[in-house]
Design a protein around this motif. Structure first.
Motif, mmCIF file in Angstrom:
data_model
loop_
_atom_site.group_PDB
_atom_site.id
_atom_site.type_symbol
_atom_site.label_atom_id
_atom_site.label_comp_id
_atom_site.label_asym_id
_atom_site.label_seq_id
_atom_site.Cartn_x
_atom_site.Cartn_y
_atom_site.Cartn_z
ATOM 1 N N PRO A 1 -0.806 -7.476 -5.427
ATOM 2 C CA PRO A 1 -1.352 -8.285 -4.332
ATOM 3 C C PRO A 1 -0.501 -8.259 -3.061
ATOM 4 O O PRO A 1 -0.971 -8.659 -2.002
ATOM 5 N N PHE A 2 0.778 -7.797 -3.164
ATOM 6 C CA PHE A 2 1.663 -7.676 -1.985
ATOM 7 C C PHE A 2 2.140 -6.230 -1.961
ATOM 8 O O PHE A 2 3.322 -5.949 -2.181
ATOM 9 N N CYS A 3 1.223 -5.293 -1.695
ATOM 10 C CA CYS A 3 1.548 -3.913 -2.099
ATOM 11 C C CYS A 3 2.457 -3.184 -1.128
ATOM 12 O O CYS A 3 2.957 -2.113 -1.458
ATOM 13 N N GLY A 4 2.718 -3.743 0.058
ATOM 14 C CA GLY A 4 3.732 -3.177 0.947
ATOM 15 C C GLY A 4 3.552 -1.694 1.173
ATOM 16 O O GLY A 4 2.519 -1.242 1.706
ATOM 17 N N PHE A 5 4.537 -0.909 0.764
ATOM 18 C CA PHE A 5 4.520 0.544 0.987
ATOM 19 C C PHE A 5 3.916 1.295 -0.206
ATOM 20 O O PHE A 5 4.086 2.496 -0.320
ATOM 21 N N GLY A 6 3.296 0.572 -1.113
ATOM 22 C CA GLY A 6 2.589 1.229 -2.208
ATOM 23 C C GLY A 6 3.471 1.658 -3.366
ATOM 24 O O GLY A 6 3.055 2.464 -4.209
ATOM 25 N N THR A 7 4.689 1.099 -3.465
ATOM 26 C CA THR A 7 5.619 1.524 -4.513
ATOM 27 C C THR A 7 5.042 1.298 -5.919
ATOM 28 O O THR A 7 5.126 2.174 -6.781
ATOM 29 N N THR A 8 4.446 0.136 -6.141
ATOM 30 C CA THR A 8 3.880 -0.153 -7.473
ATOM 31 C C THR A 8 2.738 0.814 -7.777
ATOM 32 O O THR A 8 2.570 1.254 -8.927
ATOM 33 N N LEU A 9 1.942 1.122 -6.746
ATOM 34 C CA LEU A 9 0.778 1.986 -6.986
ATOM 35 C C LEU A 9 1.231 3.415 -7.290
ATOM 36 O O LEU A 9 0.608 4.119 -8.095
ATOM 37 N N LEU A 10 2.348 3.817 -6.678
ATOM 38 C CA LEU A 10 2.899 5.141 -6.999
ATOM 39 C C LEU A 10 3.432 5.134 -8.433
ATOM 40 O O LEU A 10 3.185 6.077 -9.199
ATOM 41 N N ALA A 11 4.122 4.067 -8.818
ATOM 42 C CA ALA A 11 4.632 3.961 -10.201
ATOM 43 C C ALA A 11 3.466 4.028 -11.190
ATOM 44 O O ALA A 11 3.553 4.696 -12.229
ATOM 45 N N ALA A 12 2.366 3.344 -10.855
ATOM 46 C CA ALA A 12 1.192 3.347 -11.744
ATOM 47 C C ALA A 12 0.673 4.773 -11.911
ATOM 48 O O ALA A 12 0.408 5.234 -13.033
ATOM 49 N N ALA A 13 0.552 5.489 -10.786
ATOM 50 C CA ALA A 13 0.016 6.866 -10.847
ATOM 51 C C ALA A 13 0.946 7.764 -11.669
ATOM 52 O O ALA A 13 0.481 8.575 -12.478
ATOM 53 N N LEU A 14 2.262 7.596 -11.484
ATOM 54 C CA LEU A 14 3.220 8.439 -12.235
ATOM 55 C C LEU A 14 3.137 8.177 -13.736
ATOM 56 O O LEU A 14 3.521 9.013 -14.543
ATOM 57 N N GLU A 15 2.636 7.003 -14.096
ATOM 58 C CA GLU A 15 2.493 6.659 -15.519
ATOM 59 C C GLU A 15 1.060 6.858 -16.019
ATOM 60 O O GLU A 15 0.701 6.361 -17.089
ATOM 61 N N GLY A 16 0.225 7.522 -15.220
ATOM 62 C CA GLY A 16 -1.127 7.835 -15.685
ATOM 63 C C GLY A 16 -2.096 6.668 -15.621
ATOM 64 O O GLY A 16 -3.098 6.630 -16.337
ATOM 65 N N ARG A 17 -1.806 5.711 -14.742
ATOM 66 C CA ARG A 17 -2.730 4.587 -14.533
ATOM 67 C C ARG A 17 -3.338 4.715 -13.143
ATOM 68 O O ARG A 17 -2.781 5.395 -12.267
ATOM 69 N N SER A 18 -4.449 4.019 -12.918
ATOM 70 C CA SER A 18 -4.945 3.927 -11.556
ATOM 71 C C SER A 18 -4.336 2.670 -10.934
ATOM 72 O O SER A 18 -3.662 1.885 -11.617
#
Ligand SMILES: C[S@@+](CC[C@H](N)C(=O)[O-])C[C@H]1O[C@@H](n2cnc3c(N)ncnc32)[C@H](O)[C@@H]1O
Length: 360
Positions: free
Chosen positions: A56-73
């Motif tokens: 919910p506070f995604c800033g520069f997208g760090t969490t979303l990149l971590a999710a993608a690297l782990e095979g999640r959307s």
């Protein structure tokens, strides 16, 4: 995840860091950017491949990149449009397609169905020095109570969007703001505790030289953060213990009307409801002396009394209860079984039967 309660994080490899050209374009030079390595173990442990991780506070997208690297959307919300644009560009360079809605909860919609919430909250008092902070920018909030209320509203919306059993993990640190200790991590835990069930807490240590604390401004020494792990579980009350407590209340001379799901459960049995009730709703007489007699009685029986999550103790003005609609009295017995009574006013005004009709 291993069993240690604290970890020393490994810094991100250069290819996962916020690229320098994007950092330069941020008004705060990427001040609040976290580490991908901080998020990856939580993604792995608290979601499954293919599931969707929300920040919910995604800033520069760090969490979303971590999710993608782990095979999640992934998907996120970010209140600052320039930051959201930087996050999109960063993710695009990694070939990651994760929608980011510009704005804040609960006003904006979460872009897709979600399975895990994983985030670092914006710290109170860190300030947003740029002109034109977006409305709702928590870095710009000067009032700590309003800041906590905004967090409560945001995580309430997160809770609604998460499926039963899903986890909500938020990271924060206790701070010094203008020379005063601010227990932000503990207060965040309290906010989350009103909405979720606490599961665990990990201490994340950053291997960098701790910065000296200064009394002049908001300070974290940026050496650690707490990861607070909560889970969405609809807790149900123990029918027998609750019935026993209601009988004890009657025996002590308290007047009340029972209504809502617990009353239906008692009257019609388990087939009346899809699942056991989460509380017992009681309507009390509009009488301040009687109300306080009951609150002292509950207090002596080790009930925790709260008005919308804030602890209260008797004596209580009846107007305060009326303003909040209900007071929650909750305790666990020796076997850990939950009794939760929601006490409202209006007995004699037909409120209970009206509410019963409404919820039927
Ligand atoms: C700690 S930073 C997040 C950084 C992110 N974890 C990363 O490493 O890329 C917090 C972010 O929350 C954003 N923010 C502040 N208030 C917000 C709100 N009400 N709704 C959504 N985002 C908000 C700020 O603009 C900031 O980018």
């Amino acid at each position: 995840m291993d069993s240690r309660s604290w970890w020393v994080l490994t810094p991100d490899p250069p290819e996962h860091r916020l690229p320098e050209d994007l950092r330069q374009r941020d008004g705060l030079a990427g001040r609040d950017c976290g580490w991908v390595n901080q998020m990856r173990p939580f993604v792995r442990h608290f979601s499954r491949p293919g599931q969707c991780v929300f920040d919910p506070f995604c800033g520069f997208g760090t969490t979303l990149l971590a999710a993608a690297l782990e095979g999640r959307s992934g998907c996120g919300t970010e209140i600052d449009p320039d930051r959201a644009a930087l996050a999109r560009e960063r993710l695009a360079r990694h070939g990651v397609d994760a929608p980011i809605a510009v704005g804040g909860l609960p006003q904006v919609e979460i872009p897709r169905p979600i399975d895990l919430c994983l985030t670092s909250v914006p710290y109170f008092g860190c300030r947003w020095p740029q002109a034109g902070a977006s409305a709702g920018q928590l870095y710009d909030e000067r009032d700590y109570a309003a800041y906590l209320q905004a967090l409560r509203d945001i995580f309430h919306a997160v809770r609604k969007a998460l499926p039963e059993g899903a986890f909500c993990i938020a990271m924060a640190e206790n701070l010094v703001v203008e020379g005063r200790m601010l227990p932000l991590a503990w207060d965040l835990g309290r906010v989350l505790g009103e909405l979720f069930v606490a599961r665990e807490e990990r201490l994340l240590c950053y291997e960098r030289d701790a910065e000296p604390l200064s009394a002049a401004s908001t300070r974290s020494n940026r050496s650690h953060e707490y990861a607070l792990v909560f889970q969405k579980i609809a807790e149900t009350v123990c029918l027998d213990s609750t019935r026993g407590e209601l009988e004890a209340m009657r025996a002590a001379g308290f007047e009340y009307t029972l209504y809502g799901s617990f009353a239906r459960w008692l009257e019609h049995g388990p087939q009346a409801l899809p699942r056991p009730p989460a509380d017992a709703d009681l309507c009390l007489p509009d009488d301040e002396a009687e109300l306080n007699r009951l609150l002292y009685w509950l207090h002596e029986r080790h009930y925790e009394l709260t008005l919308w999550g804030e602890p209260v103790r008797p004596p209580l003005r009846i107007e305060r209860l009326a303003q909040h609609w209900y007071l929650r009295a909750q305790r666990r017995d020796r076997l850990g079984r939950l009794v939760r009574l929601d006490l409202g006013l209006g007995l004699g005004l037909g409120l209970a039967s009206q509410q019963q009709a409404d919820s039927a």
